[in-house]
Design an enzyme around this catalytic site. Structure first.
Site, PDB file in Angstrom:
ATOM      1  CG  ASN A  69      -0.445   0.751   2.386  1.00 29.99           C
ATOM      2  OD1 ASN A  69      -0.554   1.975   2.462  1.00 29.99           O
ATOM      3  ND2 ASN A  69       0.164   0.017   3.324  1.00 29.99           N
ATOM      4  CB  ALA A  70       1.866   3.689  -1.977  1.00 32.46           C
ATOM      5  CG  LEU A  73       0.279   8.873   6.428  1.00 30.01           C
ATOM      6  CD1 LEU A  73       1.332   9.733   7.110  1.00 30.01           C
ATOM      7  CD2 LEU A  73      -0.267   7.836   7.412  1.00 30.01           C
ATOM      8  CB  CYS A 130       4.388   6.416   7.553  1.00 30.95           C
ATOM      9  SG  CYS A 130       3.345   6.135   6.110  1.00 30.95           S
ATOM     10  CB  ILE A 191       7.644  -4.384  12.091  1.00 29.70           C
ATOM     11  CG1 ILE A 191       6.977  -5.464  11.237  1.00 29.70           C
ATOM     12  CG2 ILE A 191       8.767  -4.951  12.928  1.00 29.70           C
ATOM     13  CD1 ILE A 191       7.880  -6.158  10.231  1.00 29.70           C
ATOM     14  CG  ASN A 192       4.557   1.175   9.746  1.00 27.86           C
ATOM     15  OD1 ASN A 192       3.792   0.679   8.914  1.00 27.86           O
ATOM     16  ND2 ASN A 192       4.454   2.435  10.146  1.00 27.86           N
ATOM     17  CB  THR A 266      -2.982  -7.338   5.991  1.00 24.37           C
ATOM     18  OG1 THR A 266      -2.066  -6.232   5.937  1.00 24.37           O
ATOM     19  CG2 THR A 266      -3.274  -7.811   4.589  1.00 24.37           C
TER      20      THR A 266
END
Length: 304
Positions: A69-70, A73, A130, A191-192, A266
């Site tokens: 994903n991108a 924000l 992020c 984790i991110n 997810t």
């Protein structure tokens, strides 16, 4: 029935299962599928001081055993949040935590101060990790000095429970875990997403407008589990495990590695009831093994 209650900072959670930021929206998106009161807490989508449009489409892509994903924000900013989102969140019978983002230290402190005044928001998750924003973002999560600066600054202005979300895109996760603890964090979450990419061989173009994005899902679980284990051994504050948790067995592995709590992310896109199912599975495991509390297995692999 085993006691699933856990404590993070000054907060007592009814169970150790939280819904991860960016995967449950503002909670209302999940109400048709689950009773949010059953969940230990929800971490609402990333919030910033000013509205953000996010990245251009396409900004999500399925990959082997996960997704990229991108989104960048995308949100309408704190003013909109306070006026239109917060009144609904304040009625939920579970802990509501806001994921805090910014480009500068001043962004982080300003937003944290605004959230500190909201009675029904008892904690924030400081997102210094992020990988999907062009400014700020990952610099705070991958530079020790920058990480220390922003955590210390937020700690000075925010006196409720402070959780710091760490990036896996570093050489030594324990360094950032110790920095977080040293600068006053009440807990760390990790984790991110890992930085990844995908290419469409048919079109011969990247699948994301940003070319790279954040990889989540089962593909990252072994990395996440290792980092949670390392972090939990290096600090005394609670660790919240994130990364590819699809079922109760996954969650139990993180807890056994040292996580006090876990976040389901997810998996909710595939099965919205995953978090509830995980809670039931943890409870069944504890009952079947004769444990009376989830704390009895927290970090159990490290005990002699």
């Amino acid at each position: 029935m085993a006691d699933l209650r856990i404590k993070i900072g000054s907060l007592l959670f009814k169970n150790p299962v939280l819904m991860a930021s960016g995967t449950c929206g503002y909670g209302s998106e999940m109400e048709d599928f689950i009773d949010l009161a059953e969940i230990g807490g929800i971490i609402v989508k990333g919030t910033t001081l000013e509205p953000r449009e996010g990245n251009a489409y396409p900004r999500m892509a399925e990959t082997a055993s996960g997704m990229l994903n991108a989104v960048g924000l995308q949100n309408k900013g704190i003013d909109y949040f306070e006026k239109n989102i917060y009144p609904r969140l304040s009625k939920y019978d579970t802990h509501v935590i806001v994921n805090v983002n910014g480009n500068t230290v001043e962004d982080y402190t300003g937003l944290s101060q605004r959230l500190a005044s909201l009675e029904a928001i008892p904690a924030i998750e400081l997102n210094i990790s992020c990988p999907n924003v062009k400014m700020g973002g990952m610099i705070f999560g991958t530079n020790p000095g920058a990480a220390a600066e922003v955590i210390a600054a937020v700690r000075k202005v925010y006196h409720k429970t402070l959780i710091v979300k760490l990036s896996p895109n570093v050489t030594d996760i324990t360094e950032f875990a110790r920095i977080s603890e040293g600068e006053g964090a009440d807990a760390i979450s990790l984790i991110n997403t890992l930085v990844g990419m995908a290419i469409d061989a048919g079109t011969m173009k990247p699948k994301l407008s940003t070319i790279t994005g954040g990889l989540s899902g089962p593909a990252i679980k072994p990395v996440a589990l290792r980092m949670v284990w390392q972090a939990a051994k290096s600090v005394s504050i609670p660790v919240i495990g994130i990364g590819g948790i699809m079922n109760a067995t996954d969650a139990l592995e993180f807890i056994m590695a040292g996580a006090t709590a876990v976040q389901v992310g997810t998996a909710s896109f595939i099965e919205p009831r995953t978090a509830v199912n995980v809670i039931g599975g943890i409870n069944s495991f504890l009952d079947n093994r004769g444990f009376t509390s989830v704390s009895q297995i927290t970090g159990i692999i490290n005990r002699s």
